[in-house]
Design a protein around this motif. Structure first.
Motif, PDB file in Angstrom:
ATOM      1  N   HIS A   1       2.239   1.754  -3.442  1.00  0.00           N
ATOM      2  CA  HIS A   1       1.163   2.249  -4.316  1.00  0.00           C
ATOM      3  C   HIS A   1       0.972   3.752  -4.121  1.00  0.00           C
ATOM      4  O   HIS A   1       0.856   4.503  -5.097  1.00  0.00           O
ATOM      5  CB  HIS A   1      -0.134   1.499  -4.010  1.00  0.00           C
ATOM      6  N   ARG A   2       0.959   4.202  -2.877  1.00  0.00           N
ATOM      7  CA  ARG A   2       0.800   5.632  -2.603  1.00  0.00           C
ATOM      8  C   ARG A   2       1.995   6.425  -3.116  1.00  0.00           C
ATOM      9  O   ARG A   2       1.843   7.545  -3.605  1.00  0.00           O
ATOM     10  CB  ARG A   2       0.646   5.861  -1.107  1.00  0.00           C
ATOM     11  N   ARG A   3       3.206   5.845  -2.992  1.00  0.00           N
ATOM     12  CA  ARG A   3       4.396   6.548  -3.463  1.00  0.00           C
ATOM     13  C   ARG A   3       4.372   6.720  -4.973  1.00  0.00           C
ATOM     14  O   ARG A   3       4.737   7.763  -5.505  1.00  0.00           O
ATOM     15  CB  ARG A   3       5.663   5.790  -3.053  1.00  0.00           C
TER      16      ARG A   3
ATOM     17  N   ARG B   1       1.752   6.926  -6.909  1.00  0.00           N
ATOM     18  CA  ARG B   1       0.652   7.762  -7.368  1.00  0.00           C
ATOM     19  C   ARG B   1       0.650   9.154  -6.730  1.00  0.00           C
ATOM     20  O   ARG B   1      -0.363   9.846  -6.765  1.00  0.00           O
ATOM     21  CB  ARG B   1      -0.665   7.057  -7.096  1.00  0.00           C
ATOM     22  N   ARG B   2       1.788   9.574  -6.177  1.00  0.00           N
ATOM     23  CA  ARG B   2       1.840  10.884  -5.528  1.00  0.00           C
ATOM     24  C   ARG B   2       1.686  12.001  -6.560  1.00  0.00           C
ATOM     25  O   ARG B   2       2.061  11.856  -7.719  1.00  0.00           O
ATOM     26  CB  ARG B   2       3.132  11.034  -4.739  1.00  0.00           C
ATOM     27  N   ARG B   3       1.143  13.107  -6.098  1.00  0.00           N
ATOM     28  CA  ARG B   3       0.895  14.234  -7.011  1.00  0.00           C
ATOM     29  C   ARG B   3       2.166  15.018  -7.287  1.00  0.00           C
ATOM     30  O   ARG B   3       2.412  15.431  -8.408  1.00  0.00           O
ATOM     31  CB  ARG B   3      -0.152  15.153  -6.413  1.00  0.00           C
TER      32      ARG B   3
ATOM     33  N   PHE C   1       0.826  -1.199   0.000  1.00  0.00           N
ATOM     34  CA  PHE C   1       0.000   0.000   0.000  1.00  0.00           C
ATOM     35  C   PHE C   1       0.870   1.263   0.000  1.00  0.00           C
ATOM     36  O   PHE C   1       0.581   2.233  -0.707  1.00  0.00           O
ATOM     37  CB  PHE C   1      -0.937  -0.005   1.214  1.00  0.00           C
ATOM     38  N   GLY C   2       1.964   1.239   0.775  1.00  0.00           N
ATOM     39  CA  GLY C   2       2.884   2.379   0.791  1.00  0.00           C
ATOM     40  C   GLY C   2       3.531   2.616  -0.560  1.00  0.00           C
ATOM     41  O   GLY C   2       3.680   3.756  -0.998  1.00  0.00           O
TER      42      GLY C   2
ATOM     43  N   TRP D   1       9.932   0.715   0.193  1.00  0.00           N
ATOM     44  CA  TRP D   1       8.729  -0.107   0.325  1.00  0.00           C
ATOM     45  C   TRP D   1       8.863  -1.456  -0.363  1.00  0.00           C
ATOM     46  O   TRP D   1       8.416  -2.470   0.165  1.00  0.00           O
ATOM     47  CB  TRP D   1       7.519   0.642  -0.218  1.00  0.00           C
TER      48      TRP D   1
END
Length: 62
Positions: A24-26, A28-30, A21-22, A40
């Motif tokens: 994935h967030r990294r 897709r960061r803006r 999950f971390g 990760w």
């Protein structure tokens, strides 16, 4: 002993899921310039390796 190994394997799987999950967030960061310091992917691989080893040990204790 076997219960502890299974519990540890479950915790390792949860760490691997959280690491996924971390990552994935990294990805897709803006703001692309805000890089993180947490590896990760490495954490996910190590957690899955630990889960496999612990589950294998738990199965061999039967």
């Amino acid at each position: 002993m076997q219960q502890q190994l299974w519990g540890s394997a479950a915790v390792a799987v949860m760490v691997a899921l959280a690491s996924g999950f971390g990552e994935h967030r990294r990805r897709r960061r803006r703001d692309v310039d805000r890089i993180g310091f947490m590896p990760w992917t490495l954490l996910q691989v190590l957690a899955m390796l630990a889960a496999v080893i612990l589950a294998s040990l738990a199965l061999n204790l039967r």
